[in-house]
Write a protein that holds these residues in place. Structure first.
Motif, PDB file in Angstrom:
ATOM      1  N   ASP A  36     -12.428  -1.772  -6.178  1.00 33.41           N
ATOM      2  CA  ASP A  36     -12.565  -1.818  -4.731  1.00 33.41           C
ATOM      3  C   ASP A  36     -11.945  -0.567  -4.128  1.00 33.41           C
ATOM      4  O   ASP A  36     -10.748  -0.329  -4.265  1.00 33.41           O
ATOM      5  CB  ASP A  36     -11.861  -3.064  -4.188  1.00 33.41           C
ATOM      6  CG  ASP A  36     -12.056  -3.234  -2.679  1.00 33.41           C
ATOM      7  OD1 ASP A  36     -12.797  -2.417  -2.091  1.00 33.41           O
ATOM      8  OD2 ASP A  36     -11.468  -4.163  -2.115  1.00 33.41           O
ATOM      9  N   ARG A  37     -12.751   0.232  -3.449  1.00 34.88           N
ATOM     10  CA  ARG A  37     -12.246   1.463  -2.839  1.00 34.88           C
ATOM     11  C   ARG A  37     -12.145   1.332  -1.327  1.00 34.88           C
ATOM     12  O   ARG A  37     -12.074   2.326  -0.604  1.00 34.88           O
ATOM     13  CB  ARG A  37     -13.128   2.643  -3.226  1.00 34.88           C
ATOM     14  CG  ARG A  37     -13.203   2.879  -4.720  1.00 34.88           C
ATOM     15  CD  ARG A  37     -13.980   4.123  -5.071  1.00 34.88           C
ATOM     16  NE  ARG A  37     -13.276   5.337  -4.717  1.00 34.88           N
ATOM     17  CZ  ARG A  37     -13.744   6.569  -4.927  1.00 34.88           C
ATOM     18  NH1 ARG A  37     -14.940   6.717  -5.490  1.00 34.88           N
ATOM     19  NH2 ARG A  37     -13.056   7.626  -4.582  1.00 34.88           N
ATOM     20  N   GLN A  38     -12.103   0.097  -0.846  1.00 35.52           N
ATOM     21  CA  GLN A  38     -11.966  -0.161   0.582  1.00 35.52           C
ATOM     22  C   GLN A  38     -10.848  -1.173   0.810  1.00 35.52           C
ATOM     23  O   GLN A  38     -10.553  -1.997  -0.058  1.00 35.52           O
ATOM     24  CB  GLN A  38     -13.280  -0.708   1.166  1.00 35.52           C
ATOM     25  CG  GLN A  38     -14.497   0.173   0.923  1.00 35.52           C
ATOM     26  CD  GLN A  38     -14.406   1.497   1.651  1.00 35.52           C
ATOM     27  OE1 GLN A  38     -13.862   1.564   2.753  1.00 35.52           O
ATOM     28  NE2 GLN A  38     -14.963   2.538   1.056  1.00 35.52           N
ATOM     29  N   GLY A  39     -10.239  -1.144   1.986  1.00 35.83           N
ATOM     30  CA  GLY A  39      -9.253  -2.153   2.347  1.00 35.83           C
ATOM     31  C   GLY A  39      -7.934  -1.977   1.615  1.00 35.83           C
ATOM     32  O   GLY A  39      -7.690  -0.974   0.943  1.00 35.83           O
ATOM     33  N   PRO A  40      -7.052  -2.989   1.703  1.00 37.86           N
ATOM     34  CA  PRO A  40      -5.735  -2.901   1.059  1.00 37.86           C
ATOM     35  C   PRO A  40      -5.849  -2.831  -0.457  1.00 37.86           C
ATOM     36  O   PRO A  40      -6.803  -3.330  -1.056  1.00 37.86           O
ATOM     37  CB  PRO A  40      -5.041  -4.203   1.505  1.00 37.86           C
ATOM     38  CG  PRO A  40      -5.814  -4.680   2.680  1.00 37.86           C
ATOM     39  CD  PRO A  40      -7.218  -4.229   2.478  1.00 37.86           C
ATOM     40  N   PRO A  97      -1.685   1.428   4.640  1.00 42.42           N
ATOM     41  CA  PRO A  97      -2.938   2.195   4.608  1.00 42.42           C
ATOM     42  C   PRO A  97      -2.738   3.601   4.057  1.00 42.42           C
ATOM     43  O   PRO A  97      -3.637   4.140   3.412  1.00 42.42           O
ATOM     44  CB  PRO A  97      -3.362   2.227   6.079  1.00 42.42           C
ATOM     45  CG  PRO A  97      -2.679   1.062   6.713  1.00 42.42           C
ATOM     46  CD  PRO A  97      -1.378   0.910   5.999  1.00 42.42           C
ATOM     47  N   SER A 122       1.308  -1.850   0.288  1.00 40.31           N
ATOM     48  CA  SER A 122       0.299  -2.442   1.174  1.00 40.31           C
ATOM     49  C   SER A 122      -0.053  -1.556   2.362  1.00 40.31           C
ATOM     50  O   SER A 122      -0.922  -1.924   3.165  1.00 40.31           O
ATOM     51  CB  SER A 122       0.791  -3.806   1.689  1.00 40.31           C
ATOM     52  OG  SER A 122       1.955  -3.653   2.472  1.00 40.31           O
ATOM     53  N   ALA A 179      -2.815   3.434   0.257  1.00 45.02           N
ATOM     54  CA  ALA A 179      -4.189   3.203  -0.192  1.00 45.02           C
ATOM     55  C   ALA A 179      -5.014   4.484  -0.092  1.00 45.02           C
ATOM     56  O   ALA A 179      -5.781   4.817  -1.006  1.00 45.02           O
ATOM     57  CB  ALA A 179      -4.829   2.089   0.629  1.00 45.02           C
ATOM     58  N   ARG A 204      -6.644   6.528  -3.326  1.00 48.20           N
ATOM     59  CA  ARG A 204      -8.100   6.672  -3.419  1.00 48.20           C
ATOM     60  C   ARG A 204      -8.583   8.098  -3.218  1.00 48.20           C
ATOM     61  O   ARG A 204      -9.726   8.419  -3.559  1.00 48.20           O
ATOM     62  CB  ARG A 204      -8.758   5.729  -2.415  1.00 48.20           C
ATOM     63  CG  ARG A 204      -8.606   4.268  -2.842  1.00 48.20           C
ATOM     64  CD  ARG A 204      -8.901   3.311  -1.745  1.00 48.20           C
ATOM     65  NE  ARG A 204      -8.772   1.920  -2.226  1.00 48.20           N
ATOM     66  CZ  ARG A 204      -8.481   0.897  -1.461  1.00 48.20           C
ATOM     67  NH1 ARG A 204      -8.284   1.073  -0.146  1.00 48.20           N
ATOM     68  NH2 ARG A 204      -8.379  -0.321  -1.963  1.00 48.20           N
TER      69      ARG A 204
END
Length: 353
Positions: A19-23, A311, A309, A314, A318
């Motif tokens: 998953d490369r989106q969100g938390p 942004p 957690s 993250a 990423r």
């Protein structure tokens, strides 16, 4: 015997990557370097010698304070982290709060591993690891007391004490896998089989053989090992005669790739494994620990749970592009290659296994 080392282990946690989106999902595995102090001084240690890149920013005096360590352990339990490995930096068993931390993590359901030189594998820390650790791996690069003292700048008698510690630990713990990491050099290559017999005798369940890294330059490093490669192969063949249900030789001795080039543009393993240093910096991986390019951020003034957690974290995880940022040896490369192939599978064809 069940498989201990395999890049396929990451697929047990397919819900944590991709998953490369969100938390970010909680990491599966955290390596914690509780202290940079060490009771030995190995001539090839990448954290200590000036001619190797790893650890360029390491301060030997750094140590995670007790309150912060317990906070990190609490966060790992609350986040659902599955495993914690204690490693260096320095020597984990000289960290005064290791036993307390191990018991807290173990009682919280977190699996525990430890990399150690074994000189302090006794007392309360050994008791805690014997009760809670899944594995302990002891680093040894010698075959007798004289060679051990020379390679690690320690007193005579230390080698025998380490073997006695392993033997006693093996007798006391019936749940912990005991491994030995043997770093192959020109000096010890003729003695690999001899040492493996010692390891077998004191209760080790495997010996992992790896090539010593003597230079940042790949060609120079491979040239060093080319002179002993045939000898090492012969010694490993002799050592394999010891193998059976309770003992195995793990042959990780190989030349490094000629070019440290990554073809993929992101690192799925960053969401599986992260590293917390004794300086309270969080690093992308063990290959970048204590280097400026490896820093994800600091948890000195915030909890690890809050940090992970955020942004900003993250985005940093990423945005790292291994094609540009990781032109060096990478212990996670084989796993990343498998993960990228897995994530590229066409779902319409996946059932045709």
């Amino acid at each position: 015997m069940s498989v201990v080392y395999s890049p396929l282990k990451v697929f047990a946690f397919a819900d944590r990557f991709g998953d490369r989106q969100g938390p970010l999902a909680a990491p599966v595995h955290i390596r914690i370097k509780p202290t940079n102090a060490c009771n030995q001084n190995c001539w090839y240690c990448a954290y200590r010698v000036d001619h190797l890149a790893l650890g360029s920013e390491m301060e030997i005096r750094d140590r995670i304070p007790r309150e912060k360590m317990l906070e990190i352990a609490g966060d790992a339990i609350a986040m659902g982290v599955r495993a914690v490995t204690f490693s260096g930096g320095g020597e984990p068993l000289v960290y005064p709060y290791l036993a307390e931390t191990v018991r807290m993590l173990g009682e919280g359901g977190v699996a525990i591993g430890c990399l150690t030189n074994g000189a302090a594998l006794r007392g309360d820390a050994a008791d805690a690891l014997g009760e809670w650790a899944t594995w302990v791996r002891i680093s040894i690069d010698a075959w007798d007391d004289e060679s051990y003292a020379k390679s690690r700048s320690v007193r005579k008698g230390t080698f025998e004490r380490v073997l006695e510690n392993i033997d006693a630990f093996s007798d006391a713990s019936d749940r912990c896998t005991i491994g030995i990491s043997f770093i192959v050099t020109r000096e010890n290559a003729p003695h690999i089989a001899e040492f493996c017999r010692l390891a077998y005798a004191v209760g080790a369940q495997h010996v992992k053989l790896s090539a010593c890294v003597v230079a940042n330059d790949v060609a120079e490093n491979n040239a060093y090992h080319a002179e002993i490669a045939d000898l090492v192969a012969d010694q490993i063949a002799i050592a394999r005669e010891l193998e059976g249900p309770s003992f195995t030789i793990l042959d990780h001795y190989h030349s490094l790739p000629e070019r440290f080039v990554r073809e993929y543009d992101w690192c799925p393993m960053l969401q599986i494994l992260t590293v917390i240093g004794a300086d309270l910096s969080v690093y992308t991986c063990q290959d970048k620990a204590y280097t400026p390019s490896g820093v994800l951020g600091s948890i000195r003034d915030r909890s690890f749970r809050t940090f992970w957690s955020s942004p900003e974290t993250a985005a940093r995880v990423r945005s790292l592009d291994p094609r540009e940022s990781c032109r060096h040896h990478c212990v996670s490369n084989a796993k990343n290659l498998l993960l990228h192939e897995y994530l590229a599978l066409d779902p319409d064809h996946a059932a045709f296994a």
